[in-house]
Design an enzyme around this catalytic site. Structure first.
Site, PDB file in Angstrom:
ATOM      1  N   TYR A 179      40.670  29.984  39.578  1.00  0.00           N
ATOM      2  CA  TYR A 179      39.317  30.511  39.374  1.00  0.00           C
ATOM      3  C   TYR A 179      38.636  29.877  38.150  1.00  0.00           C
ATOM      4  O   TYR A 179      37.443  30.017  37.961  1.00  0.00           O
ATOM      5  CB  TYR A 179      39.336  32.035  39.186  1.00  0.00           C
ATOM      6  CG  TYR A 179      39.750  32.811  40.426  1.00  0.00           C
ATOM      7  CD1 TYR A 179      39.845  32.186  41.669  1.00  0.00           C
ATOM      8  CD2 TYR A 179      40.043  34.159  40.353  1.00  0.00           C
ATOM      9  CE1 TYR A 179      40.233  32.890  42.791  1.00  0.00           C
ATOM     10  CE2 TYR A 179      40.427  34.874  41.484  1.00  0.00           C
ATOM     11  CZ  TYR A 179      40.527  34.226  42.694  1.00  0.00           C
ATOM     12  OH  TYR A 179      40.914  34.930  43.812  1.00  0.00           O
ATOM     13  N   LYS A 181      54.334  30.233  44.957  1.00  0.00           N
ATOM     14  CA  LYS A 181      54.428  29.436  46.178  1.00  0.00           C
ATOM     15  C   LYS A 181      55.124  28.140  45.768  1.00  0.00           C
ATOM     16  O   LYS A 181      54.587  27.040  45.895  1.00  0.00           O
ATOM     17  CB  LYS A 181      53.010  29.198  46.726  1.00  0.00           C
ATOM     18  CG  LYS A 181      52.953  28.580  48.098  1.00  0.00           C
ATOM     19  CD  LYS A 181      53.304  29.541  49.225  1.00  0.00           C
ATOM     20  CE  LYS A 181      53.302  28.818  50.550  1.00  0.00           C
ATOM     21  NZ  LYS A 181      53.871  29.630  51.652  1.00  0.00           N
ATOM     22  N   ASP A 208      53.350  34.657  50.481  1.00  0.00           N
ATOM     23  CA  ASP A 208      53.189  35.120  51.861  1.00  0.00           C
ATOM     24  C   ASP A 208      54.181  36.233  52.179  1.00  0.00           C
ATOM     25  O   ASP A 208      53.842  37.255  52.777  1.00  0.00           O
ATOM     26  CB  ASP A 208      53.305  33.950  52.862  1.00  0.00           C
ATOM     27  CG  ASP A 208      54.345  32.923  52.475  1.00  0.00           C
ATOM     28  OD1 ASP A 208      54.947  33.052  51.391  1.00  0.00           O
ATOM     29  OD2 ASP A 208      54.572  31.986  53.255  1.00  0.00           O
ATOM     30  N   ASP A 212      44.882  38.664  42.509  1.00  0.00           N
ATOM     31  CA  ASP A 212      43.620  39.207  43.017  1.00  0.00           C
ATOM     32  C   ASP A 212      43.840  39.768  44.422  1.00  0.00           C
ATOM     33  O   ASP A 212      43.480  40.905  44.740  1.00  0.00           O
ATOM     34  CB  ASP A 212      42.595  38.054  43.039  1.00  0.00           C
ATOM     35  CG  ASP A 212      41.186  38.535  43.334  1.00  0.00           C
ATOM     36  OD1 ASP A 212      40.962  39.756  43.362  1.00  0.00           O
ATOM     37  OD2 ASP A 212      40.304  37.678  43.547  1.00  0.00           O
ATOM     38  N   ASP A 267      44.324  44.008  45.671  1.00  0.00           N
ATOM     39  CA  ASP A 267      43.477  44.705  46.642  1.00  0.00           C
ATOM     40  C   ASP A 267      44.303  45.223  47.825  1.00  0.00           C
ATOM     41  O   ASP A 267      44.076  46.317  48.324  1.00  0.00           O
ATOM     42  CB  ASP A 267      42.342  43.806  47.138  1.00  0.00           C
ATOM     43  CG  ASP A 267      41.097  43.991  46.283  1.00  0.00           C
ATOM     44  OD1 ASP A 267      41.249  44.381  45.103  1.00  0.00           O
ATOM     45  OD2 ASP A 267      39.979  43.770  46.775  1.00  0.00           O
TER      46      ASP A 267
END
Ligand code: NAD
Length: 357
Positions: A143, A192, A224, A248, A252
């Site tokens: 980001y 990852k 994942d 992030d 959520d």
């Protein structure tokens, strides 16, 4: 204890939930003999009306003089993206405060509260015992890395760069491992590493830093698989530590797993324990000004402030227990009431919790 708190209520339901929470703060002061003094500053639409900017210098100066920030929410109705009162307000306020104060550690505790268990989309036996702390790196990664769009052989191309420095990884790992040491002593570092170079650096820094936290069992999990496990067996997690974008998404997902959006607090801390405390929900313009918002996420954010910035564990627990006690007495806001069941307004629920401290 004597400390200063800047109170930045913002837009929509921000002022209502914050006023209710300040009542609880005043009750904590009274019962525990503290002087945790709230001072109000403008952010968002009201700041824009008065100063022409969403985050005025006056507010930054107030925050700089304070020991912590209690933040409501900013943003206007989602169908008015061009309204100048709110255009880019989240970026101008929240991202700016994160960067200004180097709030690199985002803590999001997720618990199953009996009152909201029915709101979880998962089966009872799966969410039973769920108690997770997500620790997300907040000021670096994809980001914040360089980004660009350009043309190559007549085709448009876009790039975002995921970039981490070892020091940025080390400091968030230390926050996460320290938190795990005070909980069930398990940390899951989500990455990852089968694909990403940044994840390989995360792993190598983790191997070094975990030596300082020998009491914590550290495991690695690919993002994942972590998303899948958060839905299949969430109670197996204790502390999840991860980079900005994975955090992030997982936070959520975790929020949805535990149910009501009006209940979840968050903390964003820097290396000096200065923190910004806010509910995870937004400004809810659809219910603003009606005295029906649930102030619990904001009240729980105050509890996080007492715990993480001021080290007042007893007071933090008193706040959390007062909310549970209110629920146990059948006092609840509209979002948690069954059809036909009586409910309290934002103000009245805040007062009830303040009275129960
Ligand atoms: P939202 O979280 O504001 O609302 C989503 C839904 O949940 C709405 O139906 C709302 O009524 C309900 N809700 C939220 N908080 C509640 C509470 N405390 N009690 C009862 N019900 C509650 O998300 P949205 O509608 O997507 O966004 C509204 C505005 O908030 C947008 O401008 C968005 O950009 C902004 N936003 C700000 C923040 C922030 O300030 N940190 C975070 C998310 C969204």
């Amino acid at each position: 204890m004597q400390k200063n708190i800047s109170v930045l209520a913002g837009d929509g339901i921000g002022p209502e939930i914050t006023t209710a929470t300040v009542k609880v703060l005043k009750s904590v002061n009274q019962h525990f003999n503290h002087a945790l003094t709230p001072t109000v500053g403008l952010v968002g639409g009201d700041a824009y009306d008065r100063y022409g900017v969403h985050l005025p210098e006056e507010t930054i100066a107030l925050a700089e003089k304070s020991d912590a920030i209690l933040f409501g929410a900013v943003g206007g109705p989602v169908n008015q993206p061009d309204n100048p009162r709110f255009k880019n307000v989240e970026k101008n306020v929240i991202l700016a405060l994160r960067q200004r104060f180097d709030l690199f550690a985002n803590l999001r505790p997720l618990k199953i509260l009996p009152i909201a268990a029915a709101a979880s989309p998962l089966k009872k036996k799966i969410i039973n015992g769920l108690d997770i702390l997500i620790v997300r790196e907040l000021v670096s990664g994809i980001y914040f890395g360089p980004r660009r769009q350009y043309e190559e052989n007549g085709e448009r191309v876009a790039e975002d760069t995921n970039r981490y420095k070892a020091g940025e990884i080390e400091r968030i790992l230390r926050v996460g491992f320290k938190a795990a040491a005070g909980r069930r002593r398990k940390a899951t570092v989500v990455d990852k590493a089968n694909v990403l170079e940044t994840s390989r650096l995360w792993r190598s820094v983790t191997e070094a830093v975990k030596k300082d936290f020998s009491e914590v069992a550290v495991e690695y999990m690919y993002i994942d698989n972590a998303a899948m496990q958060l839905v299949r067996a969430p109670a197996n997690f204790d502390v999840i530590i991860t980079e900005n974008m994975f955090g992030d998404i997982l936070s959520d997902l975790g929020g949805a797993v535990v149910g009501s959006i009006g209940l979840l607090p968050s903390a964003s801390l820097n290396g000096r324990n200065f923190g910004l405390y806010e509910p995870i929900h937004g400004s809810a313009p659809d219910i603003a000004g009606k005295n029906i918002a649930n102030p619990t996420a904001q009240i729980f954010s105050l509890a996080l402030m007492l715990r993480h910035t001021f080290g007042l564990e007893r007071e933090a627990e008193a706040v959390e227990k007062a909310v549970s006690a209110a629920w146990a007495k059948g006092l609840k806001t509209k979002d948690l009431a069954a059809p036909g069941e009586p409910w309290l307004g934002t103000k009245e629920f805040g007062q009830a919790v303040a009275d129960l401290i």
